[in-house]
Design a protein around this motif. Structure first.
Motif, mmCIF file in Angstrom:
data_model
loop_
_atom_site.group_PDB
_atom_site.id
_atom_site.type_symbol
_atom_site.label_atom_id
_atom_site.label_comp_id
_atom_site.label_asym_id
_atom_site.label_seq_id
_atom_site.Cartn_x
_atom_site.Cartn_y
_atom_site.Cartn_z
ATOM 1 N N UNK A 235 0.815 -1.210 0.000
ATOM 2 C CA UNK A 235 0.000 0.000 0.000
ATOM 3 C C UNK A 235 0.861 1.277 0.000
ATOM 4 N N UNK A 236 0.551 2.263 -0.877
ATOM 5 C CA UNK A 236 -0.460 2.222 -1.933
ATOM 6 C C UNK A 236 0.052 1.464 -3.156
ATOM 7 N N UNK A 237 -0.718 0.525 -3.642
ATOM 8 C CA UNK A 237 -0.281 -0.397 -4.687
ATOM 9 C C UNK A 237 -0.167 0.301 -6.037
ATOM 10 N N UNK A 238 0.873 -0.085 -6.781
ATOM 11 C CA UNK A 238 1.031 0.367 -8.167
ATOM 12 C C UNK A 238 0.333 -0.565 -9.140
ATOM 13 N N UNK A 239 0.118 -1.816 -8.731
ATOM 14 C CA UNK A 239 -0.527 -2.818 -9.574
ATOM 15 C C UNK A 239 -1.171 -3.857 -8.663
ATOM 16 N N UNK A 240 -2.273 -4.431 -9.123
ATOM 17 C CA UNK A 240 -2.959 -5.490 -8.391
ATOM 18 C C UNK A 240 -2.675 -6.837 -9.044
ATOM 19 N N UNK A 241 -2.863 -7.889 -8.258
ATOM 20 C CA UNK A 241 -2.737 -9.234 -8.815
ATOM 21 C C UNK A 241 -3.804 -9.490 -9.872
ATOM 22 N N UNK A 242 -5.020 -9.050 -9.614
ATOM 23 C CA UNK A 242 -6.121 -9.374 -10.505
ATOM 24 C C UNK A 242 -6.455 -10.858 -10.426
ATOM 25 N N UNK A 243 -7.445 -11.277 -11.191
ATOM 26 C CA UNK A 243 -7.776 -12.695 -11.229
ATOM 27 C C UNK A 243 -6.651 -13.510 -11.836
ATOM 28 N N UNK A 244 -5.908 -12.924 -12.754
ATOM 29 C CA UNK A 244 -4.792 -13.656 -13.367
ATOM 30 C C UNK A 244 -3.751 -14.028 -12.327
ATOM 31 N N UNK A 245 -3.520 -13.168 -11.343
ATOM 32 C CA UNK A 245 -2.529 -13.461 -10.317
ATOM 33 C C UNK A 245 -3.066 -14.307 -9.191
ATOM 34 N N UNK A 246 -4.254 -13.992 -8.683
ATOM 35 C CA UNK A 246 -4.797 -14.740 -7.544
ATOM 36 C C UNK A 246 -5.122 -16.178 -7.925
ATOM 37 N N UNK A 247 -5.683 -16.393 -9.108
ATOM 38 C CA UNK A 247 -5.970 -17.763 -9.534
ATOM 39 C C UNK A 247 -4.686 -18.550 -9.764
ATOM 40 N N UNK A 248 -3.662 -17.885 -10.296
ATOM 41 C CA UNK A 248 -2.383 -18.570 -10.519
ATOM 42 C C UNK A 248 -1.743 -18.966 -9.193
ATOM 43 N N UNK A 249 -1.800 -18.092 -8.202
ATOM 44 C CA UNK A 249 -1.263 -18.431 -6.876
ATOM 45 C C UNK A 249 -1.991 -19.642 -6.307
ATOM 46 N N UNK A 250 -3.319 -19.627 -6.380
ATOM 47 C CA UNK A 250 -4.089 -20.747 -5.847
ATOM 48 C C UNK A 250 -3.770 -22.056 -6.536
ATOM 49 N N UNK A 251 -3.620 -22.022 -7.856
ATOM 50 C CA UNK A 251 -3.300 -23.246 -8.597
ATOM 51 C C UNK A 251 -1.949 -23.800 -8.173
ATOM 52 N N UNK A 252 -0.926 -22.951 -8.130
ATOM 53 C CA UNK A 252 0.426 -23.425 -7.819
ATOM 54 C C UNK A 252 0.545 -23.886 -6.367
ATOM 55 N N UNK A 253 -0.104 -23.198 -5.440
ATOM 56 C CA UNK A 253 -0.072 -23.659 -4.051
ATOM 57 C C UNK A 253 -0.814 -24.986 -3.921
ATOM 58 N N UNK A 254 -1.871 -25.157 -4.683
ATOM 59 C CA UNK A 254 -2.553 -26.445 -4.690
ATOM 60 C C UNK A 254 -1.669 -27.555 -5.218
ATOM 61 N N UNK A 255 -0.899 -27.262 -6.270
ATOM 62 C CA UNK A 255 0.029 -28.259 -6.818
ATOM 63 C C UNK A 255 1.100 -28.604 -5.791
ATOM 64 N N UNK A 256 1.679 -27.591 -5.154
ATOM 65 C CA UNK A 256 2.728 -27.833 -4.154
ATOM 66 C C UNK A 256 2.172 -28.666 -3.004
ATOM 67 N N UNK A 257 0.927 -28.439 -2.641
ATOM 68 C CA UNK A 257 0.351 -29.133 -1.499
ATOM 69 C C UNK A 257 0.079 -30.599 -1.732
ATOM 70 N N UNK A 258 -0.078 -31.035 -2.989
ATOM 71 C CA UNK A 258 -0.464 -32.430 -3.237
ATOM 72 C C UNK A 258 0.618 -33.252 -3.915
ATOM 73 N N UNK A 259 1.610 -32.624 -4.503
ATOM 74 C CA UNK A 259 2.648 -33.399 -5.174
ATOM 75 C C UNK A 259 3.503 -34.136 -4.136
ATOM 76 N N UNK A 260 3.663 -35.420 -4.313
ATOM 77 C CA UNK A 260 4.413 -36.230 -3.368
ATOM 78 C C UNK A 260 5.855 -36.374 -3.817
ATOM 79 N N UNK A 261 6.699 -36.736 -2.874
ATOM 80 C CA UNK A 261 8.117 -36.926 -3.161
ATOM 81 C C UNK A 261 8.316 -38.134 -4.056
ATOM 82 N N UNK A 262 9.246 -38.025 -4.995
ATOM 83 C CA UNK A 262 9.592 -39.158 -5.855
ATOM 84 C C UNK A 262 10.596 -40.083 -5.206
#
Length: 540
Positions: A235-262
């Motif tokens: 704050x004060x922000x120069x740019x927002x994540x937008x849906x492109x950023x927030x959805x991408x964060x959620x997808x990648x954190x979901x991947x990190x959370x479920x991928x198991x060790x090889x």
């Protein structure tokens, strides 16, 4: 614990995002991806670009190209890390990320309907499932669940893939939930990016403890991107994540959370990623509960998210986001404590206690808790009234369908209306322009008016589908415990069934058209017993 590739992944992602964000800001301004204040949910003061997901994508791509193709992963895990095996699943992650990024960019620039956006998210999840990133086993609190049976076949290029139906459902729910909780929490400068940095950093430490090299590298890259983006998003922000950023964060954190060790044999259950995301999950759960209690659509916007409540307490945006960082850091610390002590129960108890205490204190300070309690009681009461009225009307409808004379139909209508709290009832039936039936619970006339009464009234004019028109007028007593809209709605259903039954009776006996034409108020048998008994209320 830290090896050079992890630090390199973090540093390259950080620098890539730092250098790319100004360019993305100019691009977003040029294409019209601007978030303007609306004096409602958007609490920023000026127009701000919102394509931050592109900057994150640049940082992630730079980190992946440097670490993977630079050969820095070959010596990890004592040389036992199989890069080719790990890479065989990552194409699906990158393709799903590209789909989510495209969906977010379109939504940020042109807008997208919620159902279409959800369809794009589901497509990305299907790509992950086909690529081998799915939840086949769930371990939580010592319980293990196999999700591979029963199996279904999914057509693919060059053949079919066998996937467990429960696995597909759980995987879909997990990733859709992850993406949308991050989308919901992105409502304040630096909130989603800062909390995402804490969560991804925590999951990186958990992956390193688990010897999960692939997830650790991805988490380090994501943490680096978010740290770099936070320089512009604070704050004060120069740019927002937008849906492109927030959805991408959620997808990648979901991947990190479920991928198991090889390689590693230690199992880290899905409970720890859930606890790490405790802040966005709690906020989303409260939003769903709040909208359900108030009978609002799940997509309805409001100003009751945790950051809105903090702002309402008099904090400025920086103070509010720092409080939320502290709470999220507490949950991440709980995760690390649970992993180090091998205790899921301890982590769960601490995490749930912290979330409940935080939400209760926050909502009680703004009287939101009292309002939610009152709204919940009102919704539960309406639910009981709905069930009572539905049962009463349905029983009457079934009896009407068996009636063979007009008088019995009128008796059922009057009895049901009184049970639902109506003290005045009038019914008339017209066919081919003539009144063939007229009944009223009192001696006043005409049927179309209610002289000297006040309170809820309703009049239904219901055609039977042919040439019969049934008119039913109702007045609800002032002391009725049943909501007027509920009573009138179910009595309308009964009136419609009555019109259809009268039509069939008249068609079966055409001479009946002349029976009631000369006796518009012939209901002495119903009124001779004196005043009507008071309407029956809803049993508690």
């Amino acid at each position: 614990m830290f090896n050079n590739p992890y630090l390199l992944a973090f540093a390259v992602a950080f620098m890539g995002c730092v250098f790319a964000t100004p360019l993305v800001t100019r691009f977003a301004t040029r294409v019209g991806a601007i978030d303007r204040p609306d004096q409602f949910r958007r609490i920023h003061k000026g127009a701000v670009p919102r394509l931050g997901g592109l900057a994150l994508a640049v940082g992630l791509a730079a980190s992946a190209l440097t670490v993977i193709f630079g050969g820095f992963l070959r010596e990890l895990g004592g040389g036992a890390f199989e890069l080719s095996t790990w890479w065989s699943k990552q194409w699906a992650v990158f393709l799903a990320a590209a789909i989510i990024l495209a969906v977010g960019v379109v939504d940020d620039t042109r807008g997208m309907r919620p159902r279409v956006k959800l369809l794009g998210q589901a497509l990305a999840v299907l790509v992950l499932v086909v690529g081998g990133t799915q939840i086949n086993h769930v371990a939580i609190l010592g319980l293990h669940f196999d999700l591979t049976q029963p199996g279904i076949s999914i057509p693919m290029i060059g053949g079919t893939a066998q996937i467990g139906l429960p696995s597909l459902v759980v995987t879909m729910v997990w990733f859709l939930g992850c993406m949308n909780i991050w989308n919901l929490i992105d409502g304040m400068d630096g909130l989603a990016s800062g909390v995402g940095f804490l969560v991804s950093g925590t999951l990186m430490l958990v992956a390193l403890w688990q010897d999960n090299i692939g997830s650790a590298v991805l988490a380090a890259s994501l943490a680096g991107c978010l740290a770099g983006f936070l320089l512009y998003n604070w704050h004060p922000a120069c740019i927002f994540l937008g849906d492109s950023g927030s959805l991408l964060i959620g997808l990648l954190i979901g991947v990190i959370g479920v991928q198991h060790s090889l390689k590693g044999t230690t199992t880290v259950t899905i409970l720890f990623p859930i606890l790490a995301m405790g802040l966005p999950i709690s906020d989303t759960a409260m939003a769903i509960f709040r909208r359900w209690v108030r009978n609002l659509p799940l997509t309805a916007a409001d100003r009751r998210h945790v950051h809105h409540l903090l702002i309402g307490l008099g904090l400025n945006p920086r103070q509010a986001v720092i409080y939320l960082y502290i709470f999220s850091a507490f949950l991440c610390g709980v995760v690390l404590l649970g992993v180090s002590l091998h205790s899921e129960i301890l982590a769960l108890l601490l995490g749930l206690s912290g979330c409940l205490a935080f939400l209760l204190i926050l909502t009680s300070r703004r009287d939101e808790l009292a309002q939610l309690r009152d709204d919940l009681n009102a919704r539960l009461q309406r639910g009981r009234q709905e069930r009572f009225a539905a049962r009463t009307a349905w029983e009457a409808i079934q009896k009407v369908e068996l009636c063979e004379d007009h008088e019995r139909i009128w008796e059922l209508m009057l009895e049901t209306a009184r049970t639902l709290g109506c003290d005045m009832v009038r019914m008339s039936c017209h066919r081919q322009g003539r009144t063939i039936l007229r009944r009223t619970s009192e001696t006043d006339d005409p049927i179309e008016t209610w002289p000297g009464v006040s309170g809820p009234t309703a009049t239904f004019r219901l055609p039977s589908g042919h040439d019969l028109l049934l008119t039913v007028a109702l007045h609800q007593a002032g002391g009725s415990t049943l909501a007027a809209d509920i009573a009138f709605r179910f009595l309308q259903r009964l009136a419609l069934a009555t019109a259809e039954r009268l039509e069939r009776l008249l068609d079966a006996s055409p001479a009946a058209d002349q029976l009631e034409d000369i006796a518009p108020l012939a209901n002495e048998a119903l009124t001779a017993s004196g005043p009507f008994p008071p309407p029956r209320g809803l049993p508690v």
